[in-house]
Scaffold this motif. Sequence first.
Motif, short mmCIF file in Angstrom:
data_model
loop_
_atom_site.label_atom_id
_atom_site.label_comp_id
_atom_site.label_asym_id
_atom_site.label_seq_id
_atom_site.Cartn_x
_atom_site.Cartn_y
_atom_site.Cartn_z
N PRO A 18 36.38 40.10 30.48
CA PRO A 18 36.15 40.40 31.90
C PRO A 18 35.83 39.12 32.66
O PRO A 18 34.98 38.33 32.23
N LEU A 19 36.49 38.91 33.79
CA LEU A 19 36.26 37.70 34.58
C LEU A 19 35.29 37.92 35.74
O LEU A 19 34.70 36.97 36.25
N ALA A 20 35.11 39.18 36.15
CA ALA A 20 34.23 39.45 37.30
C ALA A 20 32.84 38.84 37.14
O ALA A 20 32.32 38.25 38.08
N PRO A 21 32.21 38.92 35.95
CA PRO A 21 30.87 38.32 35.81
C PRO A 21 30.88 36.80 35.95
O PRO A 21 29.83 36.20 36.16
N LEU A 22 32.05 36.18 35.81
CA LEU A 22 32.13 34.72 35.80
C LEU A 22 32.50 34.13 37.16
O LEU A 22 32.57 32.90 37.30
N VAL A 23 32.78 34.99 38.15
CA VAL A 23 33.15 34.49 39.48
C VAL A 23 32.13 34.96 40.51
O VAL A 23 31.48 35.99 40.34
N TRP A 24 31.99 34.19 41.58
CA TRP A 24 30.96 34.48 42.57
C TRP A 24 31.15 35.81 43.28
O TRP A 24 30.18 36.45 43.66
N PHE A 25 32.40 36.21 43.48
CA PHE A 25 32.65 37.48 44.18
C PHE A 25 32.30 38.70 43.32
O PHE A 25 32.17 39.81 43.83
N LYS A 26 32.16 38.50 42.01
CA LYS A 26 31.85 39.59 41.07
C LYS A 26 32.87 40.73 41.15
O LYS A 26 32.52 41.92 41.12
N SER A 27 34.13 40.35 41.28
CA SER A 27 35.22 41.34 41.33
C SER A 27 36.39 40.81 40.52
O SER A 27 36.44 39.63 40.17
N GLY A 28 37.35 41.70 40.25
CA GLY A 28 38.56 41.28 39.56
C GLY A 28 38.64 41.78 38.13
O GLY A 28 37.66 42.31 37.58
N GLY A 29 39.81 41.61 37.54
CA GLY A 29 40.08 42.13 36.21
C GLY A 29 39.77 41.14 35.10
O GLY A 29 39.04 40.16 35.29
N ALA A 30 40.34 41.40 33.93
CA ALA A 30 40.06 40.60 32.73
C ALA A 30 41.17 39.59 32.49
O ALA A 30 42.30 39.73 32.97
N ALA A 31 40.84 38.57 31.69
CA ALA A 31 41.85 37.64 31.19
C ALA A 31 42.34 38.15 29.85
O ALA A 31 41.56 38.73 29.07
N ASP A 32 43.62 37.96 29.56
CA ASP A 32 44.10 38.30 28.21
C ASP A 32 43.23 37.60 27.17
O ASP A 32 42.82 38.19 26.18
N TRP A 33 42.95 36.32 27.45
CA TRP A 33 42.11 35.53 26.55
C TRP A 33 41.23 34.59 27.35
O TRP A 33 41.69 34.01 28.34
N LEU A 34 39.99 34.42 26.91
CA LEU A 34 39.10 33.41 27.47
C LEU A 34 38.84 32.40 26.36
O LEU A 34 38.36 32.75 25.28
N PHE A 35 39.17 31.13 26.62
CA PHE A 35 39.00 30.08 25.62
C PHE A 35 37.93 29.10 26.09
O PHE A 35 38.03 28.52 27.17
N GLU A 36 36.88 28.95 25.25
CA GLU A 36 35.83 27.98 25.52
C GLU A 36 35.91 26.91 24.43
O GLU A 36 35.39 27.10 23.33
N PRO A 37 36.62 25.80 24.73
CA PRO A 37 36.87 24.79 23.69
C PRO A 37 35.61 24.06 23.26
O PRO A 37 34.67 23.88 24.05
#
Length: 298
Positions: A18-37
């Motif tokens: 889920p990307l909403a918790p990671l953006v200031w607007f707190k809206s939107g869908g998920a990423a297929d993958w989140l990569f934290e290198p």
Amino acid sequence: MTTTILPAVRGKLTPHAPLAPLVWFKSGGAADWLFEPKDADDLAAFLRDLDPAVPVMALGLGSNLIVRDGGFPGVVVRLGKAFAKVEVLDATALRCGGGASGILVSSTARDAGVAGMEFLRSIPGTVGGFVRMNGGAYGSEVKDILVEADIVLRSGERRTLAPADLGYTYRHSELPEGAVVVSATFRGRPGDPAAIQAEMDRISASREASQPLRSKTGGSTFKNPDGRKAWQLVDEAGCRGLVLGGAQVSEKHTNFLINTGEATSADLEALGEEVRRRVKEKSGVDLQWEIQRVGVAK
């Protein structure tokens, strides 16, 4: 996308993130993958071995971003603590990780007696985003202080770019699609820490007085047209406080959109487009989005 086609990593790879918790607007869908290198080598190897057809997007603090409700169909790269360090190189230069915040960069510069970076205190984001967008405020821009930027291209190739390579214009660069800024070197000028702090305090007070900082917002929505102020054009078009679904034009600063509670990204984007339509009708000016809009609609 399935795990079988993804390269091995040393960092963290999260499916359906889920990307909403990671953006200031707190809206939107998920990423297929989140990569934290884990580090730049991890990122370079991953991008080199990843199917070239898979879209890649770097995500900083998510302050100037609308992620559409259908999410991002690909890999979102988020630079964590390993990329958030700031190092003093000499009397006027700092090397800053792509994940370092504007507050950390400006505070480190202050402590080292380096002036000219105070404006970064006022931009809610990270070095990677500043370099990509030629971030600016209070009369200064990243192009004024950037010496060079280290990037990893979508192909996994690592390069060091000078400002001339980035083709900077107002809130825009020619950073290649899918490239990730892993660090940047900034150069200021000698300054007195107390005077630098005073300027940072002035900037903070000005922001606090004029911007809806306690709201779910995304920073400046539209670029300022030549010789004009976007907020003024929005105000003159009668859009102050305008509401669409859960989205609203800020009463405090009309170049900010707000998620009043349960706004979808579709609400926010549609409100922005309605503002653009009304401004065009009123003043003939075609406002351009400053906020990045990514992903797919639901």
